[in-house]
Enzyme design. Structure first.
Site, PDB file in Angstrom:
ATOM      1  N   ASP A 133     -73.079  14.920 -16.530  1.00 35.76           N
ATOM      2  CA  ASP A 133     -72.133  13.491 -16.742  1.00 35.76           C
ATOM      3  C   ASP A 133     -70.755  14.000 -17.208  1.00 35.76           C
ATOM      4  OD1 ASP A 133     -72.294  14.180 -19.573  1.00 35.76           O
ATOM      5  OD2 ASP A 133     -73.982  12.961 -19.936  1.00 35.76           O
ATOM      6  N   HIS A 169     -81.981  33.322  -6.019  1.00 35.59           N
ATOM      7  CA  HIS A 169     -83.229  33.114  -6.436  1.00 35.59           C
ATOM      8  C   HIS A 169     -83.254  32.975  -8.084  1.00 35.59           C
ATOM      9  CE1 HIS A 169     -87.862  33.572  -7.065  1.00 35.59           C
ATOM     10  NE2 HIS A 169     -87.559  32.348  -7.304  1.00 35.59           N
ATOM     11  N   HIS A 175     -81.523  18.230 -26.188  1.00 42.06           N
ATOM     12  CA  HIS A 175     -80.223  18.515 -25.689  1.00 42.06           C
ATOM     13  C   HIS A 175     -79.358  19.655 -26.210  1.00 42.06           C
ATOM     14  CE1 HIS A 175     -76.632  17.138 -23.737  1.00 42.06           C
ATOM     15  NE2 HIS A 175     -76.070  16.950 -24.887  1.00 42.06           N
ATOM     16  N   TYR A 202     -76.740  11.525 -21.553  1.00 42.07           N
ATOM     17  CA  TYR A 202     -77.665  12.743 -21.304  1.00 42.07           C
ATOM     18  C   TYR A 202     -78.238  12.571 -19.663  1.00 42.07           C
ATOM     19  CZ  TYR A 202     -78.469  12.327 -26.046  1.00 42.07           C
ATOM     20  OH  TYR A 202     -78.129  12.400 -27.582  1.00 42.07           O
ATOM     21  N   ALA A 203     -77.223  12.097 -18.753  1.00 44.38           N
ATOM     22  CA  ALA A 203     -77.478  12.253 -17.426  1.00 44.38           C
ATOM     23  C   ALA A 203     -77.041  13.663 -17.125  1.00 44.38           C
ATOM     24  CB  ALA A 203     -76.744  11.269 -16.687  1.00 44.38           C
ATOM     25  N   ASN A 204     -77.883  14.557 -17.043  1.00 43.91           N
ATOM     26  CA  ASN A 204     -77.578  15.932 -16.976  1.00 43.91           C
ATOM     27  C   ASN A 204     -78.938  16.828 -16.491  1.00 43.91           C
ATOM     28  OD1 ASN A 204     -74.872  16.027 -18.263  1.00 43.91           O
ATOM     29  ND2 ASN A 204     -76.012  15.774 -19.966  1.00 43.91           N
TER      30      ASN A 204
END
Length: 125
Positions: free
Chosen positions: A28, A20, A92, A114-116
């Protein structure tokens, strides 16, 4: 051999051992991996595997309590992510700093800026 779900042994193990509040990052191919954080490198070529292929597979197995993305992500990317899971956003630089606390970073072949996403584990009970 597993019949269903994530077949990649290292990724499957990382998800199975999360508790948890633990964080796993789907990234990316350009996100820096902080020293000491394990990198599960799935990248084969630019775009393979794609960010959403990996994210969808993980969401199929991980109970997610909350998720964080970078505010710099394009509106189109943010919309595509939020159709799958609700998120909050941070800048970011803050996002990158927070990845130092991740149990693992899963590197995809994605080349979209920014594909994170940071996924925080919930509990199933």
């Amino acid at each position: 051999m597993k019949k269903t779900g994530i077949l990649h042994a290292e990724l499957s193990r990382a998800i199975a051992t999360m508790g948890h509040g633990d964080m796993i990052v789907v990234a990316d191919c350009g996100l820096p991996v902080p020293q000491g954080v394990p990198c599960i490198d799935l990248a084969v070529t630019l775009g393979v595997p794609g960010f959403f292929d990996v994210l969808d597979a993980i969401l199929g197995e991980l109970k997610v309590e909350r998720a964080v993305i970078a505010s710099e992500a394009s509106g189109e990317l943010q919309a595509a992510i939020t159709t799958r899971i609700g998120t909050t956003s941070v800048d970011h630089e803050t996002f990158k700093a927070q990845t130092a606390q991740a149990r693992a970073i899963v590197r995809t072949g994605e080349a979209t800026p920014y594909a994170n996403i940071a996924l925080y584990s919930g509990v199933v009970f």
